[in-house]
Structures are given as C-alpha cells and as structure tokens.
Design a protein around this motif. Structure first.
Motif, PDB file in Angstrom:
ATOM      1  N   PHE A   1     -10.081 -85.855 -19.443  1.00 54.11           N
ATOM      2  CA  PHE A   1      -9.164 -85.314 -20.437  1.00 54.11           C
ATOM      3  C   PHE A   1      -9.263 -83.788 -20.532  1.00 54.11           C
ATOM      4  CE2 PHE A   1      -8.429 -89.652 -21.300  1.00 54.11           C
ATOM      5  CZ  PHE A   1      -7.149 -89.695 -21.829  1.00 54.11           C
ATOM      6  N   TYR A   2     -10.321 -83.210 -20.033  1.00 61.80           N
ATOM      7  CA  TYR A   2     -10.322 -81.769 -19.795  1.00 61.80           C
ATOM      8  C   TYR A   2      -9.295 -81.470 -18.711  1.00 61.80           C
ATOM      9  CZ  TYR A   2     -12.318 -77.098 -18.695  1.00 61.80           C
ATOM     10  OH  TYR A   2     -12.513 -75.741 -18.480  1.00 61.80           O
ATOM     11  N   MET A   3      -9.321 -82.271 -17.653  1.00 61.42           N
ATOM     12  CA  MET A   3      -8.324 -82.145 -16.592  1.00 61.42           C
ATOM     13  C   MET A   3      -6.916 -82.370 -17.136  1.00 61.42           C
ATOM     14  SD  MET A   3      -7.884 -84.556 -13.195  1.00 61.42           S
ATOM     15  CE  MET A   3      -7.375 -85.964 -14.209  1.00 61.42           C
TER      16      MET A   3
ATOM     17  N   ASN B   1      -7.179 -78.866 -10.947  1.00 56.99           N
ATOM     18  CA  ASN B   1      -7.635 -79.310  -9.631  1.00 56.99           C
ATOM     19  C   ASN B   1      -9.133 -79.090  -9.452  1.00 56.99           C
ATOM     20  OD1 ASN B   1      -5.121 -80.197  -8.790  1.00 56.99           O
ATOM     21  ND2 ASN B   1      -4.542 -78.199  -7.961  1.00 56.99           N
ATOM     22  N   SER B   2      -9.653 -78.041 -10.077  1.00 62.41           N
ATOM     23  CA  SER B   2     -11.085 -77.785 -10.018  1.00 62.41           C
ATOM     24  C   SER B   2     -11.861 -78.905 -10.709  1.00 62.41           C
ATOM     25  CB  SER B   2     -11.404 -76.431 -10.663  1.00 62.41           C
ATOM     26  OG  SER B   2     -12.804 -76.230 -10.759  1.00 62.41           O
ATOM     27  N   VAL B   3     -11.396 -79.347 -11.881  1.00 57.92           N
ATOM     28  CA  VAL B   3     -12.047 -80.453 -12.590  1.00 57.92           C
ATOM     29  C   VAL B   3     -11.893 -81.746 -11.793  1.00 57.92           C
ATOM     30  CG1 VAL B   3     -12.122 -81.773 -14.732  1.00 57.92           C
ATOM     31  CG2 VAL B   3     -11.643 -79.318 -14.803  1.00 57.92           C
ATOM     32  N   LYS B   4     -10.713 -81.957 -11.240  1.00 60.11           N
ATOM     33  CA  LYS B   4     -10.478 -83.143 -10.409  1.00 60.11           C
ATOM     34  C   LYS B   4     -11.454 -83.180  -9.240  1.00 60.11           C
ATOM     35  CE  LYS B   4      -7.605 -83.162  -7.127  1.00 60.11           C
ATOM     36  NZ  LYS B   4      -6.428 -83.079  -6.223  1.00 60.11           N
ATOM     37  N   ASP B   5     -11.616 -82.071  -8.570  1.00 59.98           N
ATOM     38  CA  ASP B   5     -12.531 -82.001  -7.422  1.00 59.98           C
ATOM     39  C   ASP B   5     -13.974 -82.228  -7.854  1.00 59.98           C
ATOM     40  OD1 ASP B   5     -10.329 -81.478  -5.862  1.00 59.98           O
ATOM     41  OD2 ASP B   5     -10.680 -79.294  -5.754  1.00 59.98           O
ATOM     42  N   ARG B   6     -14.321 -81.749  -9.055  1.00 58.29           N
ATOM     43  CA  ARG B   6     -15.675 -81.969  -9.576  1.00 58.29           C
ATOM     44  C   ARG B   6     -15.931 -83.469  -9.733  1.00 58.29           C
ATOM     45  NH1 ARG B   6     -16.663 -79.766 -15.498  1.00 58.29           N
ATOM     46  NH2 ARG B   6     -16.225 -77.789 -14.439  1.00 58.29           N
ATOM     47  N   ILE B   7     -14.976 -84.173 -10.275  1.00 59.17           N
ATOM     48  CA  ILE B   7     -15.108 -85.618 -10.452  1.00 59.17           C
ATOM     49  C   ILE B   7     -15.220 -86.311  -9.096  1.00 59.17           C
ATOM     50  CG2 ILE B   7     -13.959 -87.699 -11.300  1.00 59.17           C
ATOM     51  CD1 ILE B   7     -12.556 -85.894 -13.394  1.00 59.17           C
ATOM     52  N   ALA B   8     -14.299 -85.974  -8.191  1.00 57.07           N
ATOM     53  CA  ALA B   8     -14.269 -86.629  -6.881  1.00 57.07           C
ATOM     54  C   ALA B   8     -15.555 -86.379  -6.100  1.00 57.07           C
ATOM     55  CB  ALA B   8     -13.058 -86.134  -6.092  1.00 57.07           C
TER      56      ALA B   8
ATOM     57  N   ALA C   1      -2.359 -70.992 -13.021  1.00 57.56           N
ATOM     58  CA  ALA C   1      -3.765 -70.885 -13.417  1.00 57.56           C
ATOM     59  C   ALA C   1      -4.263 -72.206 -13.993  1.00 57.56           C
ATOM     60  CB  ALA C   1      -3.939 -69.756 -14.431  1.00 57.56           C
ATOM     61  N   ALA C   2      -3.444 -72.857 -14.809  1.00 63.00           N
ATOM     62  CA  ALA C   2      -3.839 -74.133 -15.405  1.00 63.00           C
ATOM     63  C   ALA C   2      -3.949 -75.218 -14.339  1.00 63.00           C
ATOM     64  CB  ALA C   2      -2.827 -74.543 -16.471  1.00 63.00           C
ATOM     65  N   LEU C   3      -3.034 -75.225 -13.382  1.00 59.12           N
ATOM     66  CA  LEU C   3      -3.092 -76.213 -12.305  1.00 59.12           C
ATOM     67  C   LEU C   3      -4.334 -76.005 -11.448  1.00 59.12           C
ATOM     68  CD1 LEU C   3      -1.719 -78.584 -10.949  1.00 59.12           C
ATOM     69  CD2 LEU C   3      -0.386 -76.970  -9.577  1.00 59.12           C
TER      70      LEU C   3
END
Length: 1377
Positions: A929-931, A958-965, A952-954
């Motif tokens: 939900f941060y993502m 994507n940075s948070v998404k990559d952290r999860i993945a 910038a938001a996207l």
C-alpha cells in the motif's frame, strides 16, 4: 457574497411529452440524435426530431455561503442560543408543462441545426401527435452528483392529503463551489439499431420554478433564465457539463438568490434526432455524565409564520402588496439529528442520521425543503384585491415550522471504553438552525423569514417526548408527553405565551438561548494532534482545552442524499415466546427500526413478575408501565432468545476463534459512570427501544396518551433481523420494518443458477445496505464508523451495486478533514485512537487503512470521471505521499522489520489481511500500500497533466515493487518471505499476481506454485462445541463429505484453500480475480460454491442473511452484519456473469464483457448481471443450452453456449469472446437486434417473476438448529428466499425482436480475442462447447492442494504463456491495488 446553489434534478418524460406526467421515473428530458458507427459500417439514417416539455420534478437552489463563526451562529437549544448569518438561497427544479406554439424556437436556441432543425421544432409544437422522437432517453439527471429523491420506497409519511411535500430530498449546492450537470442514457423502445449509439449534441435550459402566470389561455411559463443552446458532442455523452460563463452569470446572480429553478436537457441521438425533453483533566467523566443526564428530555423547536411575514408589503410599493408568492424554501440543519415539519406535515422521512456524520467541528451539512405548496394551496385563486377579502385571508394565513431533535453523533451518552471512543468526537448541546426564503412573482425579490436566533422570529423551544435518543442503545419514548404535545407544530397547537427556564412545567415553551462554544477549532485540533502524536511537544503535560460545547464548523449543502427508509420489510414470522414476549422474524438482516402501524397493545407484567433478559427496567418511576423492543441479528441457539450483539464494543467476550469470557459487570465498569443502569443485567449494551406510559389508576383523567399511539423510534437505527417485544398479551398488528440507507440509486445486480453463490451475493448486499448510513461503517451496531481497510476491501462491490459518486466523494472529504498537519491520514475518518499501534507512527493509521482516501479517489475517477475532484483533493493526497516518503522506512524499522526480513517468520506489527484464517503477512501489506499510494499519485498526476510528478511517483512505485519482488521471488517460482517458515501467510502470490508485482516472465511459475497451497483444520470454540453436540450419524456424514477431518486425535472442522475461503479482507478479491483472469475460473467457482467453514454455505446453513465479519462462527464479539469480506460480489458480476468496468476506463465509459464458464454444468447453468455506469446500464446473460436430461452427463456432454449482451446509448464495450476449450478453437455466431424492444418493460416483467420466486422461497433450503430436548444440533430442511435464482430479462419470454443476419467469428486458440461493441442488443451462440469434470484435491480432498491436477506450467493452458508485458499501466485503476 458567494452563494449556495441547491439543485433539483430534472427528469424527462418521453411517453407523455405534453408535460402532464409526473411519475418520478426520470424520463422527461429532451433528447436528440447524430450518427452511429456500427461494427462493419456506418448507418446514416435520419429521423424527425421531437422536442419535449419540461421534465418531471427536478432543478436547483442557490444560497449565500453559510459560515459558522463562533458567537455568531444562532441556533436553538434549551440551554444556549445560536445566531446565524443570513442565508441566501437559490434553488431549482423542473416541472412538466407543454411547450406552447407561442414559444418561438430561434436559431440561437437550436444551434447548428439550421433551418432543418427549426422546422422539426416547429413541427413538434404544432402537431405533437405526428412526431417521431429520438432514440436516446436521458435519465438520472444530477447536479454535483446529487439526484432529487421524490419519495423513499419505505416512507411511512402520509401523502393522501394536501398539501404534501413534492420530494424527500432537494439537492442544494453552494455557488462558491462548482455547478456540474450530469445525466445517463437509456434507449427508447422501438428505436432502430444505430440510432441510439451516442449523444451527438445536448441543450440545457433553466427557468424559475413555480413562476407560472395565470392567463386566460391557461398557464404560461416564464422566460428562460439560461439556455446553453445546442452544444455538439462528437465524442458522445460528456462526463460532465460544467456551469460556467453565461450560465454562472444567469443562474448564480444575486437576483436569483432564494429562487427555486427548473431545468431540462435535450439530447440529440446518432440520427440527429432530438428526444423530449478530546476530554479534559478539569472536566471529569463524572461531570460529563451528570451534565448529560440532567438535560432530561430532548428539545423540540417551533416558530410561527403569519400573514404579515408572508405578504410582500414592505417590498416598496402598493403594487407589490399584491405580489404573489412564487416559491418558498426552508433551510434546516441540527446537531445531533433533526426532523422538520411544516404545519405538522413531515418534510422528509429522514431523521435517524440527518445530518450525516462529519467532523462537526469542521463541517456540518444542511437540507433544503421546498414548502411552496403550503403557502400556495393547490386550488387557491389569485389574490383578491378587495381589501376586506384580503384582510380575511391574512387572518387565516398562518403557519408553523417545527423541528424535533435527537442526539445523533453530537449529544451522545458519554460512555467510555469499548471500540468506539465517543469522547474523542465533537459534542455539545442539541441545537438547530433554520431560515425560510420566500420569493415573489412580480418583483422577483426574496425575503428571509424566521431566521433562528433573531428576536422577531418567534422561535420557541420545549422539552419533548424523547427521554433519551442514542444511535447505539435506542430511544426512551414518553407516550404521555407525546400526547400532551399533539399538534405542537400546527397553528392550532400554537400559543404565543411562553415561560422562562425556571418554569415549573418540564414541557413549558420557552425562548431558546445562545449556543456558545468554549473551544476554538484550532485548540480542538491541537489537542487531537498531541494525543495522536501527529505533533510533538516539549511540554510535560499538554493543556487540553475544555469542550463541553465543541466548536461548530462551516455549514455546507448536503454532500450526499439523506438516510431514508428505502424499503419496507414485512415480517416473515411472528411467534410467542411465552409470558407476553413476542419474537418477530423479518427474514433478513438490515439497519432500521420497527414500525407499529396500528400501535402497541396494552402492556402486561410477566406471571412471575420477572422480566426476561434484556427487558428489565430499573430506572423508571414506580407508576410507569412500559413495553420494550430488543433488536438482534440472530437467535441464541440454546435458549431461543435474542443474541445480544456487542453494541459499541460493550460485549462479554474477547475476540479470536477461541474467545475468553469476561466477568459479569465488565461492560458497565469499562463504560464508566454513564453506562446505562438499565443495561447492567444483560451484561452488554442493548439495542433497545422503550415505550413508556404512567399506569392507569381509578382516576385516568390526568393521564394522556396510549400505547396504541406508539409508532416508531425516529433518531436511532438498529441492526437486526429479529425483534423481541415484551410484554403484551397479544402480538402487535400492522408491524413492519423500515430499512434505512443513504438513498442513492441501486444500479448493479447479479443472479445465477447456483444457490450458494447467489446466497453469498445477497449476504454481501444485505450487509452493504446495513452499513451505508451517511458513512460506510464496518458494523451497524458495534462501531458504526468508517475504517479505511474495510472501504478499500469492499468498495469494488459497493461500486458495482450502487451509484456511489457523491457518497465516496464525502468519504474522501471526511479523511481530508481528519488529515494531520504533517500529511498523515488516520486509519479511520475520525481519529479515535483505534489500531494506531499498527501504523508507522507520527499519527498515521495502519498503512492499508490510511491509504483509503487516495485509493478511493482513483476509483472515483475510474467510475465517475470527476476531474475536478482530482484537482480538489490532489494536495491532500500529495501530502500523504510525501509523509510516507519521509517516514515509511524509519517507521518500518521502528516496528522491528529487518530490511532483508531476517527472522520474519510470522505476522509482524500491522493489520494487513485482517481476519484471514492464515497468518497475516503485515510487511507485504504495508509495502504494497506504500506502492499503491505512489501509483495513485502517478495515476492522478497523469490525469491532471502533472508529468514530472507522475513520473517521479511511478519511479517510486516501481522501486517499492522491485523491493518486494527481490525479497519474495525464488528461483523455483514461489512467492513468499525469505524465511520458509513464513511461506503460507496471507496475502501472498494472489496479491502479487493481481497487482502485477510479479514480472511477466515469472507469473506462470508463481501461479503454478500458488496451487500447492493447502488448507488446515480449524480449532474455533463454536465449531468445536458444535461437533461435541451432534449425533454420531451426523458426524459420520460430515467426515464422509470432507467437512470434518482429524486434528491430531480429535475430529475438527477444516478450512479449505480451493473449496472455500481462508483469505482475509484483502486477499479475497485478489484470489478470485487472479484465478479467473488467468484461466482458472473453475477453481474460483469452486471456492465460491464450497461448503463448510469459510464459505457462504457455512453462513447460510447457520441461518445468516447478512455477511459475517469472520469466516468462522462467532456468537459474541464478531459481527454478523459486516461486509468487510464482501469484495467477491464484484467478482460475481464481472467474472461469473461477465460484466465490469474496463480497467483503464474513466467515467465508466467502457465496459468489459468477459463471461467465463465452469468446467461442468453441475456447477452453474446460467448467470446474469447488470453494471450501472455514468453512461447507462450494461447487462449480460448466458446459459448452457441443449443439456442432456441425465445430470450425470453434465460434466462430459457437448452443448451450446448462449450469450446476450446489452450496451446502452453512449456506452462502449469490449466483448472478449469465449476462448479455447480443451485447447481447440470455438466459433461464435453473433447478431444484433434491428429494433430495440421496450427494455424497461421487459425488466419489470422479469423483476416481478423474480419476486414471485422469492416469495415461493426457491433459495437455500436448510440450516442447523439446536434441539433442546435432545441437546443436539440437527439439520432442518426449510424453504428460504435467500439465494433464489432469477432469470435475466435478456432471456425473458417477452423479448421478441427481429435479429440481423448472423455473422460467424472464427475461433482462435489465442487468448484475449476481443470485439468492440457499440450500443445495441446482441445475441451470441457458441456451438460445440465441451463440458468436463471439475477439479478435486488429492488427499482429504477438501483441505488439500490441487497441484497434482496441474503438474506442469503448460497444464494451466495458454493463459499462462509467460510475457514481459505483464506490467502495471499508469492508466489501470483496477490492478493498482
């Protein structure tokens, strides 16, 4: 000064264009045409236009902005008095009338249509009967998302005598805000395919309402105030038509303040044919309670209006003495809740929550009522100029405005403890504000009359007949006082004599006093900031201001429709429980009250003198008799009594599957000194209404009133299916329930042949209806407030079912008011210090819950396309986004989350996938939900063309998404935390797949590994007790079916991964949609139609009619009326039936038809759904045909698949054709209706048949009951309405149309073959559809995995061809989260 604009809706009547029809159906608008582009060609047919009369009721009202300034707002209270600034109001409505031949249609009016359009207009006005009207009917007209409500379906108000009110709700909009017009489109019966494709032009006209001038030739309407002229719309129906430029000048001018206006719209169709038209250390809890209790009865207010007030004598001249009244608008608000009357006539059937809950320290909404009819009787002649007759008339022309009050959310009993921290909400003495605006015909001037607080306004106040009114614990209704006050709000009951506050009679009429707050908004908000830690202070002990009387915020027009009785519910059964106690079973659960149309019988005392649990009264006088009505959602299985719910969190048990009983007396101990003494004995706060009357004696002359006068409570609602009445010798007659809900339109539906899935849909819908009373509450009796997580979870279902355009705007605005100065949102729309431990600190709520306002803003855009609201709310959401950027990582560290999740083997700090049967992966929920917040900013910024902020938001998303993945994706394809012990938490792979966290080239492996998940046994207290109390035969049957398995050496119920639900509030939606979108729809169907713990069947078999809060059975804390787990209702419509909004659409412009089918016809034979949008209603129905009579062949036969689709005018649809079957190709044959049938009439026929089937109770047919004699649970087979299958109107026998020549579309083994559909009625036939068996698990099949059925990735089929294009798009609102 700025003004407030109130709006009526204009409906349009096509069938009777002469304007004499007013059926409230919303079909009296003018329409027009254009060109229709069909699939495969262009249809350029043209038709003769029709121009219609003014539509059925509708319009708008303008007022000067009302600002509540401390010590300046005069409202009426027994203890205090408020002063208000003048409110100038302009309102509007449309009334049917004929367009006369004298009304010239100019080129300016007609627009670009030229001479041809002029001739068409003239043809209509001269020869009505020969006109062929356009193919599009505008309906559901709204201003600022608000529609006029003519009459609530369950309203008990009498409308048999004149005068009666024209509507239950008249929208009002401030002129300082925007004014936007909107409407939807419907096809006209018998119009041709192509003509109703889209709106090509529109015209809006507005005029003053009621301004009719008597003429020898009849009524003639006044000139138009504003005419948009013909405005071309080449892209079809506009998302919104803003009032700007000339519209603002003409409609919002000072001269129009106080007027009610009519408006209508004309739309041209594709053939160019128009159609017709906080608490403190100094103020102790004991003091708070004493102050509250000593105020005794709740107040009622009244004011007299006489002829000298009404006549326009002071307007400035003799001629103006004869100036007749054109319109009259009464504006009212009150805290807690109010009900207004005029000459004793209720102006609305609202009351329990009017105004709806907001942060009253920041904003309070008010209502506008058109009372013109009371001042201008229907058959009144023109004002006689003879002075004697005029004088006689003046003597008689007197009126009374009455306002009765309840406590609402403002004057609540100051109970402490429990879930609901009322002491953190604004509160004060009951108060009201009102003014009347009278506008005159000749002069056009407006007078402001009866302003509350003004010395000349003749306002009076007295203590009325309600001793107590609580939203949680109900009302104490004094029937003797009610009789003494009979006619108090009529001129016959008026007296100019008033006493003073020291009057000996409790019920004396006295002058109201000034309301004065001892707290400013700044100090109020500062106190909350400090308590929530949203603001730090070095002061050791912060000073918290007194707020016996909280500040009152700015007054705003109603943001949403009022809470009204939208349905009358007749009892299913009434039976005796002995000793004068009666149980009423209404057949389904809802929020509302019980109405006794014929009153109550005389009370009796139980034979042993002891009242049953919940019915004892210890606080009444010794000579007072009473009747109690106790409400509940369910029945205690062992006793048959009402199961007392955990009202306001004041229950006897703690949560969890294994509850722990609390000691007796704990509820009142936690509740503090103001916990009601009459509620000590049952051990829980009650939902109860009490009707009170002195006992009769030898001398009854001084006793007024009777139990036969009892009707209903007014300022409370209860959540119930059952009502227990005690004690009377006979049951009451004429009893029914009133179901209260915010009165927005219901526009989505679903049905199928599968009774369990239908039952699940009804469970959710009934719970939704129960929790949409001004706010979207989690539970209608325990908290009644807005939790962000619940709204995120189940709003897809409510957006499917209802038009939530105004409601969800208010929800977001509630959070905008709450937002802390540092940008943090709380987890609830009012900060109540609930679950703050689960957030990242600094005053923020749990990340999922606190993300509700920004996620809901995106969903609003997808459904309703309100770009202006994106602009209004963007700064708030940007502050939340920046707050997370600044504090999120540090906050997660503070919560002991390691960056690489070392040691993370069980749920951490957070709420996450709340009430999952698995452990909750709180880290994944926080991060996701941060993502989602970053994605939401990217989405909103892109719509607002803020390119740099969007990019910038996207990038952050994507940075948070990559952290999860990076942390969760393994080489073998599993998606789980690094520690293998945490591999089975929720949410999991289903969330990552749905939200596109998993890269495209890995999704098939992740999906395949997802199928390895298994269920488990369940040790719940209620389930264990159940198994101890069934016969051996029943136990063996449950073992044989797989519902019961061994847990060690003990038989236990089990929950299933693939044949039931184990997911919490978030993962339910992710699981079903992930399966259905990736070729495993048959597994999703198996989950929804399963049995045992964690299924709809389990709830239905335990007599549920509303969805439970938990998947397990709870007879104490957890609510039995709670839609939190209800996101599946949207899945039923979009996947089981196959209609839902396209993921990338805005304003509901485009719908995706994607019907998905079971493997076997034994699972489901047919399904249908309707999805409402801002464009109109899209519908789908499908069914298997040519099925063999032998049901054993329903999983092996080759059959036909028949599909019908309806796309409304101005709608666009994508039809995803039925895909491969067994890897082969399937051909489809499609055709369209050459001429449209009467869709609305066919819907009515189909609806009536469905009602008859429901009356015959063709739904779910059994439930568990406790046999007290045997001491065992037994399965009882009985007919029920819930779950009854209903056939779609699209296959109704009356649908007799001529179809076009069929066209064959060749099948393809490729997935996602789509066809664009323009408005029309379509018929699709698929031959040679191969049925096959459904999937079962391997060992102990119900709780096992199903991986052996899909041994390789390829077994899943072509859906799972890995792709690198499985990324989230910034235009995709559905998969954002």
């Amino acid at each position: 000064m700025p003004t407030i604009l109130g709006s009526h809706l204009l409906s349009s009547s096509v069938a009777e264009y002469d304007g004499n029809r007013d059926d409230g159906g919303g079909e009296d608008v003018i329409v027009a045409g254009g060109r229709r582009v069909q699939r495969g060609g262009i249809d350029d047919r043209r038709r003769v236009p029709g121009l219609g009369g003014w539509g059925g009721k509708g319009g708008m009202a303008v007022v000067d902005e009302i600002t509540v300034l401390e010590n300046e707002l005069r409202a009426l209270v027994k203890e205090h008095d408020m002063i208000a600034k003048d409110i100038e109001i302009l309102t509007g409505r449309a009334v049917p009338r004929k367009r006369t031949a004298q009304e010239k249609v100019t080129d300016e009016e007609v627009g670009d249509g030229g001479e041809e359009d002029r001739l068409r207009h003239e043809t209509f006005s001269k020869n009505d009967g020969d006109v062929v009207m356009g193919a599009i009917i505008p309906f559901d007209l709204s201003v600022n998302h608000l529609q006029r409500v003519i009459r609530a379906a369950g309203s008990p108000n009498d409308i048999t005598n004149e005068p009666f009110v024209d509507e239950e709700f008249l929208p009002v909009v401030s002129s300082s805000s925007v004014l936007d017009f909107r409407w939807r489109s419907r096809v006209r019966p018998n119009s041709r395919f192509g003509d109703g494709e889209r709106t090509t032009a529109y015209r809006i006209e507005a005029r003053r309402a009621h301004h009719r001038v008597d003429d020898e030739d009849g009524e003639v309407s006044p000139p138009l105030l504003w005419d948009s002229g013909k405005v071309n719309t080449p892209d079809g129906l506009p998302d919104v038509v803003p009032c700007s430029g000339d519209c603002l000048v003409r409609l919002m001018s000072k001269s129009n303040v106080g007027n009610i206006m009519e408006w209508r719209v004309t739309a041209w169709d594709s053939s160019s044919s128009p159609d017709r038209a906080s608490s403190t250390s100094e103020w102790t809890k004991q003091t708070a309670c004493r102050n509250w209790e000593t105020r005794s009865q709740l107040p009622i207010f009244r004011a007299k209006l006489d002829t000298n007030d009404i006549m326009n004598d002071k307007a400035g001249g003799k001629d103006e003495e004869d100036d007749e009244i054109a319109s009259a608008l009464l504006v009212v608000s009150g805290l807690g809740s109010f009900r207004a009357t005029f000459d004793g006539v209720p102006l609305s059937s609202s009351g329990p929550l009017d105004p709806p809950l907001t942060d009253f320290a920041q904003r309070v909404s008010y209502r506008g009522f058109d009372v013109t009819k009371f001042l201008i009787k229907k058959n009144k002649k023109k004002l006689d100029k003879d002075s004697k007759k005029k004088e006689r008339r003046r003597e008689k022309d007197e009126h009374v405005v009455g306002i009765s009050m309840g406590s609402g959310w403002w004057d609540h009993r100051p109970i402490t403890g429990g879930f609901i921290r009322l002491y953190l909400m604004p509160r004060g003495a009951v108060t009201c504000i009102a003014q009347l605006y009278v506008t005159y015909k000749k002069s056009g001037k407006t007078k402001v009359l009866l302003p509350t607080g003004h010395t000349s306004s003749r306002w009076q106040v007295a203590k009325g007949h309600l001793r107590e009114s609580s939203l949680f614990s109900g009302e104490y209704i004094d029937l003797q006082s009610m009789a003494n006050f009979e006619g108090w709000d009529t001129i016959q009951g008026w007296s100019d004599e008033i006493g003073d506050t020291s009057s000996s009679s409790m019920h004396s009429w006295v002058k109201p006093e000034l309301y004065k707050s001892d707290t400013t908004l700044e100090s109020w908000r500062t106190a909350l900031h400090l308590k929530s830690t949203a603001r730090k202070t070095n002061v050791r002990q912060s000073i918290i201001p007194e707020h016996k009387l909280s500040p009152i915020g700015r007054l705003i027009p109603s943001e949403i429709p009022p809470v009204l009785p939208v349905e009358r519910v007749d009892p299913d059964e009434i039976y005796s429980m002995g000793d004068g106690r009666w149980m009423i079973d209404f057949g389904k659960g809802f929020s509302g009250i019980v109405r006794f149309q014929n009153g109550l019988p005389e009370p009796i005392v139980p034979a042993n003198g002891k009242y049953p649990r919940g019915h004892n009264m210890s606080t009444l006088g010794p000579v007072e008799s009473f009747i109690t009505v106790v409400y509940g959602d369910s029945i205690e299985l062992s006793t048959g009594d009402i199961n007392i719910a955990a009202v306001a969190g004041m229950g006897l048990h703690d949560g969890g599957p294994r509850h722990k009983s609390k000691p007796a007396g704990s509820a009142q101990e936690k509740g503090g000194p103001c916990y009601p003494k009459d509620h000590f004995e049952p051990g829980s706060l009650l939902q109860r209404d009490v009707y009170i009357l002195p006992r009769h004696s030898d001398d009854d002359s001084l006793i007024k009133g009777s139990f036969i006068d009892a009707r209903q409570s007014h300022f409370t609602t209860h959540s119930f299916r059952f009502a227990e009445i005690c004690c009377t010798a006979e049951p009451p007659s004429g009893v029914h329930g009133l179901l209260y809900r915010t009165s927005f339109n219901e526009w989505g539906d679903f049905s199928s042949s599968n009774v369990r899935i239908n039952g699940g849909y009804e469970l959710i819908k009934n719970a939704m209806n129960s929790n949409l009373l001004g706010v979207q509450s989690d539970c209608p009796h325990r908290e009644k407030i807005q939790y962000g997580g619940d709204i995120i979870a189940d709003s897809p279902a409510s957006l499917h079912m209802y038009d939530m355009s105004s409601f969800y705007r208010k929800v977001v605005n509630d959070w905008r008011d709450q937002q802390w100065d540092n940008g943090a949102y709380a987890g609830t729309s009012h900060w109540l210090n609930l679950n703050d431990y689960a957030g990242i600190g600094q005053g923020a709520g749990e990340t999922v819950w606190a993300s509700a306002p920004i996620v809901m803003t995106v969903r609003l855009m997808q459904h309703y396309g309100d770009l202006k609201f994106l602009e209004e709310s963007y700064d708030n959401h940007l502050r939340w986004y920046n707050f997370l950027r600044k504090y999120f990582d540090d906050g997660m560290h503070a919560k002991k989350y390691d960056d690489n999740l070392k040691g993370y083997i069980k749920e951490g700090s957070g709420l996450g996938d709340w009430l999952s049967l698995r452990g909750r992966d709180t880290w994944l929920a926080h991060q996701s939900f941060y993502m989602a917040t970053a994605r939401s900013i990217a989405y909103i910024a892109s719509k607002l063309e803020k390119v740099e902020q969007a990019e910038a938001a996207l990038e952050l998303a994507n940075s948070v998404k990559d952290r999860i993945a990076k942390l969760y994706l393994s080489k073998e394809g599993s998606f789980r935390p690094p520690e293998i012990a945490a591999a089975r938490m929720s949410p999991g792979p289903e969330m990552s797949l749905y939200t596109r966290v998993v890269p495209g080239y890995k999704r098939c492996k992740v999906l395949h590994r997802y199928l390895e998940r298994e269920g488990h046994t369940w040790p719940g207290s209620e389930e264990s007790a159940f198994l101890r109390n069934i016969s051996k035969t029943t136990l063996n049957e449950m073992i044989e079916s797989g519902e019961v398995t061994k847990r060690g050496s003990i038989w236990s119920m089990g929950w299933s991964q693939w044949f039931g639900f184990n997911e919490g509030i978030l993962a339910v939606r992710f699981a079903l949609n992930t399966l259905s979108e990736n070729g495993l729809h048959n597994i999703a169907l198996a989950k929804a139609s399963g049995f045992g713990v964690g299924t709809y069947e389990y709830q239905l078999s335990h007599n549920a009619t509303t969805h439970w809060e938990s998947w397990w059975r709870s007879e104490d804390l957890y609510s039995k009326n709670h839609p939190m787990l209800g996101a599946s209702a949207e899945w039923m419509a979009s996947a089981v039936a196959g209609v839902g909004l396209h993921s990338k659409t805005t304003a509901g412009k485009e719908v995706l038809f994607w019907p998905r089918f079971p493997n076997s016809a034994s699972t489901i034979l047919y399904a249908s759904a309707t999805q409402g949008t801002r464009r109109g209603d899209f519908s789908i129905a499908w069914r298997f045909e040519d099925l063999p009579m032998d049901h054993d062949l329903h999983d092996s036969a080759v059959v036909k698949m028949h599909i019908r689709l309806y796309v409304p005018p101005d709608g666009n649809a994508i039809f995803r054709l039925p895909e491969y079957n067994n890897g082969g190709e399937v051909d489809s044959v499609i055709k369209y209706a050459i001429q449209f049938p009467d869709i609305e009439q066919i819907k009515a026929f189909s609806s009536e048949e469905c009602k008859n089937d429901r009356k015959a109770k063709k739904g779910f047919n059994y439930n568990w009951e406790y046999d007290n004699k045997e001491g065992l649970f037994v399965k009882v087979y009985r007919k029920k309405a819930i779950g009854t299958p209903c056939r779609s109107f699209l296959f109704h026998s009356s649908l007799d149309v001529a179809w076009s020549s069929p066209e064959t579309m060749r099948g393809s083994s490729k997935v996602g073959y789509e066809l664009d559909l323009k408005p029309g009625l379509y018929d699709v036939m698929v031959d040679n559809w191969q049925l096959k068996p459904e999937v079962k698990g391997t060992k102990e099949w119900r709780i096992a995995s199903i991986k052996d059925f899909y041994r390789s990735v390829q077994d899943i089929g072509p859906y799972c061809s890995d792709s690198d294009t499985f990324d989230w798009s910034v235009e995709d609102a559905s998969h954002l989260i």
